[in-house]
Design an enzyme around this catalytic site. Structure first.
Site, short mmCIF file in Angstrom:
data_model
loop_
_atom_site.label_atom_id
_atom_site.label_comp_id
_atom_site.label_asym_id
_atom_site.label_seq_id
_atom_site.Cartn_x
_atom_site.Cartn_y
_atom_site.Cartn_z
N GLU A 166 0.80 -1.23 0.00
CA GLU A 166 0.00 0.00 0.00
C GLU A 166 0.84 1.28 0.00
O GLU A 166 0.86 2.03 0.99
CB GLU A 166 -0.94 0.01 1.21
CG GLU A 166 -1.92 -1.15 1.22
CD GLU A 166 -3.01 -1.00 2.27
OE1 GLU A 166 -2.93 -0.07 3.09
OE2 GLU A 166 -3.94 -1.81 2.26
N GLU A 354 -5.81 -8.49 1.01
CA GLU A 354 -6.32 -8.18 2.35
C GLU A 354 -7.81 -7.85 2.26
O GLU A 354 -8.24 -7.09 1.39
CB GLU A 354 -5.61 -6.97 2.97
CG GLU A 354 -4.20 -7.24 3.42
CD GLU A 354 -3.54 -6.04 4.09
OE1 GLU A 354 -4.26 -5.16 4.61
OE2 GLU A 354 -2.30 -5.98 4.09
C1 BGC Z 1 -2.59 -2.70 6.02
C2 BGC Z 1 -2.53 -3.51 7.28
C3 BGC Z 1 -3.54 -2.98 8.28
C4 BGC Z 1 -4.92 -3.16 7.68
C5 BGC Z 1 -6.06 -2.70 8.59
C6 BGC Z 1 -3.98 -2.35 5.58
O1 BGC Z 1 -4.02 -1.02 5.22
O2 BGC Z 1 -1.86 -3.32 5.00
O3 BGC Z 1 -1.23 -3.48 7.78
O4 BGC Z 1 -3.45 -3.60 9.52
O5 BGC Z 1 -5.01 -2.43 6.49
O6 BGC Z 1 -5.97 -1.34 8.85
#
Ligand code: BGC
Length: 443
Positions: A166, A354
């Site tokens: 990101e 994610e």
């Molecule tokens: C990031 C993680 C973070 C997650 C939740 C993403 O932006 O890669 O490291 O914990 O979101 O905020």
């Protein structure tokens, strides 16, 4: 009930995590400090918390891998801590750090779990920040040298590599807004950091593909589905500007399309960092991209917001169901971002690297009944399935996160894990959402 077997046979399923959020052991076995250790020392994290101990993954990774195995999770995405490998960011290699990731990778493989590695998940060695960090153009070489060490060590064992996690978030929050490490602020800091992040991805992706043609290289991009607050022209235009920043600003230069400054003139000064040959260098050689999607944003015009003249209308203000991060639960977002990024000709494969939710969990008699998280995953995976029918580039999905962990400036209060961590005893408890994921994955 929908099952993983309803997806294409080669669809990849997994969970994600990151070194700074889980490992702890901040100064153990020769690791150098990172900008997040320093940020926490400067009391910038809520509750004065720090990543120093985190989940003690460094010492307990075997237990965690066995838990993932018991849940039938076949892929595990984690990151390498740069300052564990190179304590000063460049130069001398820390053998103990090298050995740790060998053990971690081997343990995954011995248990039938495929490791997916992120090279940079925000924990820059402090020594490099002291030389300007992402604002210093030299970082493209520091990052390449670090990548070269990692690929030489683990390139035979690990097939999937992600460069920067990101880039918009770590440059925006870390160098523009100051609420992430290293805590810098302002447009000129942001544009310098953003430019070098994009350049590093182009440069290092080609370095890896040339020298390690058998590995798959990608990067992970934060993205969100953005909708206007109203149909008034002012809101529609504000929404377009935010969409350009959140979804296009980093991927377009890496696809050879340049920075989208025509649509976002406030950022056009980024091109002043350009040197001869950079246009080519910015183009990345990605086998895949990772998309990280949690929510949608509703955007309104705002006269008072500099540069963007737009603001996010929060979920609580709109009185819609949201997670503890105040992120709206909006499963269509996952479909919409897959559609948006699939449309780029240069994108070959997409993994959702994610997706997940922070809710308050209660540990009661050895169980965590995290119904809301389970429901969140179930609804998003349903939309993911719809997307898989329309967009053949979509190839996989990873839940954020394997365990609860250090949620950056938010500290430990926000829990995203499907495995609960008791931060006093470090005891792990599998949550109901993880059992649900296990049943979904099983045939
Ligand atoms: C990031 C993680 C973070 C997650 C939740 C993403 O932006 O890669 O490291 O914990 O979101 O905020």
């Amino acid at each position: 009930m929908l099952k993983a077997s309803d997806f294409p046979a080669d669809f990849v399923w997994g969970v994600s995590s990151a070194a700074a959020q889980t490992e702890g052991a901040a100064s153990k076995d020769g690791r150098g400090p990172s900008i997040w250790d320093d940020f926490a020392k400067r009391k910038k994290v809520k509750g004065n918390q720090s990543p120093e101990q985190a989940c003690e993954f460094y010492d307990r990774f075997e237990e965690d891998i066995l838990l993932l195995k018991s849940l039938g999770i076949p892929n595990f995405r984690f990151s390498i801590s740069w300052s564990r490998i190179l304590p000063d960011g460049t130069g001398a290699v820390n053998k103990a750090g090298i050995n740790f990731y060998h053990k971690l990778i081997d343990t995954c493989l011995q248990n039938g779990i495929e490791p997916w590695i992120t090279l940079y998940h925000w924990d820059l060695p402090l020594a490099l920040e002291k030389k300007g960090g992402w604002k210093n153009r030299e970082i493209i070489h520091w990052f390449k040298d670090y990548a070269a060490v990692c690929l030489a060590e683990y390139g035979e064992k690990v097939k999937h590599w992600m460069l920067l996690n990101e880039p918009l978030v770590f440059t925006g929050a870390g160098y523009f807004a100051g609420y992430h490490a290293p805590g810098k602020r302002g447009m000129s800091n942001f544009l310098a950091a953003a430019y070098h992040a994009a350049l590093a991805q182009g440069y290092v992706s080609k370095f890896i593909k040339t020298n390690y043609p058998n590995v798959q290289v990608g990067a992970t991009f934060s993205c969100s589905f953005n909708t206007p607050y109203s149909l008034k022209e002012k809101d529609l235009n504000a929404c377009k500007r935010v969409d350009t920043l959140l979804n296009k600003f980093f991927i377009e230069p890496n696809l050879g399309l340049g920075f989208p400054v025509k649509e976002l003139s406030a950022l056009k000064a980024i091109n002043k960092h350009m040197q001869p040959g950079d246009e080519e260098m910015l183009k990345a050689d990605f086998d895949f991209i990772g998309l990280q999607v949690y929510t949608r944003e509703v955007i309104a015009h705002s006269f008072f917001t500099p540069y963007l003249r737009a603001k996010i209308v929060s979920a609580s203000k709109r009185k819609v169901f949201h997670t503890n991060m105040n992120w709206e639960v909006y499963p269509d977002a996952i479909f919409e971002v897959i559609k948006l990024f699939s449309a780029y000709e240069g994108v070959k494969k997409i993994y959702i690297t994610e997706n997940g939710a922070s809710f308050s969990d209660q540990l009661l008699n050895g169980r965590v009944h995290d119904f809301h998280r389970q429901d969140y995953l179930e609804k998003h995976i349903k939309k993911l399935h719809e997307a898989s029918l329309f967009f053949p580039k979509l190839k996989g999905y990873f839940v954020w996160s394997a365990t609860d962990n250090f949620e950056w400036t938010e500290g430990y209060k926000q829990r995203f894990g499907i495995i609960h961590i008791n931060y006093e005893t470090l005891e792990r408890t599998v949550k109901d959402s993880a059992y649900w994921y296990r049943d979904f994955l099983s045939n």
